[in-house]
Enzyme design. Sequence first.
Site, PDB file in Angstrom:
ATOM      1  N   TYR A  58      61.956   7.777 -16.246  1.00 35.66           N
ATOM      2  CA  TYR A  58      62.232   8.006 -14.821  1.00 35.66           C
ATOM      3  C   TYR A  58      61.878   6.767 -13.994  1.00 35.66           C
ATOM      4  O   TYR A  58      62.652   6.327 -13.142  1.00 35.66           O
ATOM      5  CB  TYR A  58      61.432   9.225 -14.376  1.00 35.66           C
ATOM      6  CG  TYR A  58      61.605   9.645 -12.933  1.00 35.66           C
ATOM      7  CD1 TYR A  58      62.727  10.371 -12.529  1.00 35.66           C
ATOM      8  CD2 TYR A  58      60.629   9.358 -11.981  1.00 35.66           C
ATOM      9  CE1 TYR A  58      62.867  10.781 -11.209  1.00 35.66           C
ATOM     10  CE2 TYR A  58      60.760   9.766 -10.661  1.00 35.66           C
ATOM     11  CZ  TYR A  58      61.888  10.484 -10.282  1.00 35.66           C
ATOM     12  OH  TYR A  58      62.027  10.895  -8.976  1.00 35.66           O
TER      13      TYR A  58
ATOM     14  N   SER B 170      62.239   6.198  -5.931  1.00 36.28           N
ATOM     15  CA  SER B 170      60.988   6.954  -6.070  1.00 36.28           C
ATOM     16  C   SER B 170      59.801   6.027  -5.858  1.00 36.28           C
ATOM     17  O   SER B 170      59.823   4.866  -6.303  1.00 36.28           O
ATOM     18  CB  SER B 170      60.896   7.566  -7.473  1.00 36.28           C
ATOM     19  OG  SER B 170      59.590   8.080  -7.691  1.00 36.28           O
TER      20      SER B 170
HETATM   21  P1  NAP Z   1      65.705  18.670  -6.470  1.00 32.35           P
HETATM   22  O1  NAP Z   1      65.309  19.687  -5.495  1.00 32.35           O
HETATM   23  O2  NAP Z   1      65.605  18.961  -7.933  1.00 32.35           O
HETATM   24  O3  NAP Z   1      67.176  18.156  -6.123  1.00 32.35           O
HETATM   25  C1  NAP Z   1      67.879  17.302  -6.973  1.00 32.35           C
HETATM   26  C2  NAP Z   1      69.323  17.716  -6.954  1.00 32.35           C
HETATM   27  O4  NAP Z   1      70.066  16.814  -7.808  1.00 32.35           O
HETATM   28  C3  NAP Z   1      69.521  19.135  -7.509  1.00 32.35           C
HETATM   29  O5  NAP Z   1      70.401  19.852  -6.664  1.00 32.35           O
HETATM   30  C4  NAP Z   1      70.151  18.880  -8.857  1.00 32.35           C
HETATM   31  O6  NAP Z   1      71.021  19.902  -9.262  1.00 32.35           O
HETATM   32  C5  NAP Z   1      70.943  17.621  -8.578  1.00 32.35           C
HETATM   33  N1  NAP Z   1      71.336  16.980  -9.821  1.00 32.35           N
HETATM   34  C6  NAP Z   1      70.560  16.773 -10.918  1.00 32.35           C
HETATM   35  N2  NAP Z   1      71.278  16.190 -11.871  1.00 32.35           N
HETATM   36  C7  NAP Z   1      72.530  16.026 -11.371  1.00 32.35           C
HETATM   37  C8  NAP Z   1      73.734  15.523 -11.912  1.00 32.35           C
HETATM   38  N3  NAP Z   1      73.796  15.025 -13.155  1.00 32.35           N
HETATM   39  N4  NAP Z   1      74.846  15.509 -11.137  1.00 32.35           N
HETATM   40  C9  NAP Z   1      74.814  16.023  -9.891  1.00 32.35           C
HETATM   41  N5  NAP Z   1      73.711  16.539  -9.342  1.00 32.35           N
HETATM   42  C10 NAP Z   1      72.580  16.539 -10.075  1.00 32.35           C
HETATM   43  O7  NAP Z   1      64.810  17.357  -6.276  1.00 32.35           O
HETATM   44  P2  NAP Z   1      64.408  16.520  -4.969  1.00 32.35           P
HETATM   45  O8  NAP Z   1      62.943  16.437  -4.993  1.00 32.35           O
HETATM   46  O9  NAP Z   1      65.127  16.965  -3.771  1.00 32.35           O
HETATM   47  O10 NAP Z   1      64.957  15.101  -5.436  1.00 32.35           O
HETATM   48  C11 NAP Z   1      65.955  14.374  -4.723  1.00 32.35           C
HETATM   49  C12 NAP Z   1      65.829  12.908  -5.114  1.00 32.35           C
HETATM   50  O11 NAP Z   1      64.551  12.410  -4.697  1.00 32.35           O
HETATM   51  C13 NAP Z   1      65.898  12.698  -6.623  1.00 32.35           C
HETATM   52  O12 NAP Z   1      66.621  11.518  -6.897  1.00 32.35           O
HETATM   53  C14 NAP Z   1      64.444  12.520  -7.015  1.00 32.35           C
HETATM   54  O13 NAP Z   1      64.313  11.771  -8.192  1.00 32.35           O
HETATM   55  C15 NAP Z   1      63.905  11.807  -5.797  1.00 32.35           C
HETATM   56  N6  NAP Z   1      62.453  11.894  -5.610  1.00 32.35           N
HETATM   57  C16 NAP Z   1      61.850  13.056  -5.215  1.00 32.35           C
HETATM   58  C17 NAP Z   1      60.476  13.074  -5.012  1.00 32.35           C
HETATM   59  C18 NAP Z   1      59.746  14.296  -4.527  1.00 32.35           C
HETATM   60  O14 NAP Z   1      58.534  14.190  -4.271  1.00 32.35           O
HETATM   61  N7  NAP Z   1      60.377  15.445  -4.391  1.00 32.35           N
HETATM   62  C19 NAP Z   1      59.705  11.925  -5.236  1.00 32.35           C
HETATM   63  C20 NAP Z   1      60.343  10.773  -5.652  1.00 32.35           C
HETATM   64  C21 NAP Z   1      61.718  10.762  -5.833  1.00 32.35           C
HETATM   65  P3  NAP Z   1      70.450  21.179 -10.083  1.00 32.35           P
HETATM   66  O15 NAP Z   1      69.283  21.694  -9.307  1.00 32.35           O
HETATM   67  O16 NAP Z   1      71.629  22.062 -10.081  1.00 32.35           O
HETATM   68  O17 NAP Z   1      70.060  20.631 -11.413  1.00 32.35           O
END
Ligand code: NAP
Length: 234
Positions: free
Chosen positions: A137, A124
């Site tokens: 986080y 992140s």
């Molecule tokens: P998202 O749409 O919430 O996707 C995250 C996925 O991870 C969801 O499908 C979630 O499942 C799954 N997950 C959560 N806990 C889990 C577990 N214990 N075991 C298996 N799967 C699990 O979020 P995203 O924005 O795409 O995030 C993807 C990655 O990018 C994450 O690591 C996040 O921290 C990072 N990130 C995102 C941003 C951003 O701006 N979006 C910025 C910095 C970092 P459920 O939905 O079923 O809970």
Amino acid sequence: MKTALVTGGGSGIGQAVAHRLGADGYHVATLDLHPSDAPFAHTADVTDRAQVDEALAAVREALGPVTVLVNAAGLDGFARFTDLTFETWQRVLDVNLNGVFHCVQAVLPDMLEAGWGRIVNISSSSAHSGQPFMTHYVAAKSAVNGLTKALALELGPRGITVNAVPPGFIDTPMLRRAEARERLGGTVEDHIGRTPVRRVGRPEDIAAACAFLVSDEAGYITGQILGVNGGRNT
Ligand code: NAP
């Protein structure tokens, strides 16, 4: 044909990475917390090693050894540090950091056997900038960057590269949930004006970086933290 495993592949960034790698000709399996109808989608909690191992066994059986791993499963959280319970702290570290530990360890035997592998950890941009009310986080994601650097040195001689992509402000369900909870310090629209490239990031932006880092031609790139954030962090 190579087989890739994408954790968090049921939503947002992980889903875009899975689609992109599929389009690029990889066999792709996903691993996510909740069930999905997508082909080769496995349900497992990345914090539970037995579930991860079980899913891995099913992926190997169906698609062969896994030599590409993208760790995108993640859980955010917002709390004033003085209010943060140790249980919440632990869960956020468990998913974002220990989940990476489990998935990498579970997949590594395939990569070591092949003498070739690609690991990309989605950390992140907050690990670079810090973020108030997200100490758990930010700590976890900073540790993922550190793990990436150390593991790259250890696995380089075995033909395996390890890199991190820290996203910044990507339009996914996670970001929109944070916006709805008024955790962004404004709306996504407000932030576009503060982002040098003047748009919100798309999951496909992260997928493109991952597609490059897992390719054969990226073999001289390892231990790197490749920010994809529209210039919000330099
Ligand atoms: P998202 O749409 O919430 O996707 C995250 C996925 O991870 C969801 O499908 C979630 O499942 C799954 N997950 C959560 N806990 C889990 C577990 N214990 N075991 C298996 N799967 C699990 O979020 P995203 O924005 O795409 O995030 C993807 C990655 O990018 C994450 O690591 C996040 O921290 C990072 N990130 C995102 C941003 C951003 O701006 N979006 C910025 C910095 C970092 P459920 O939905 O079923 O809970």
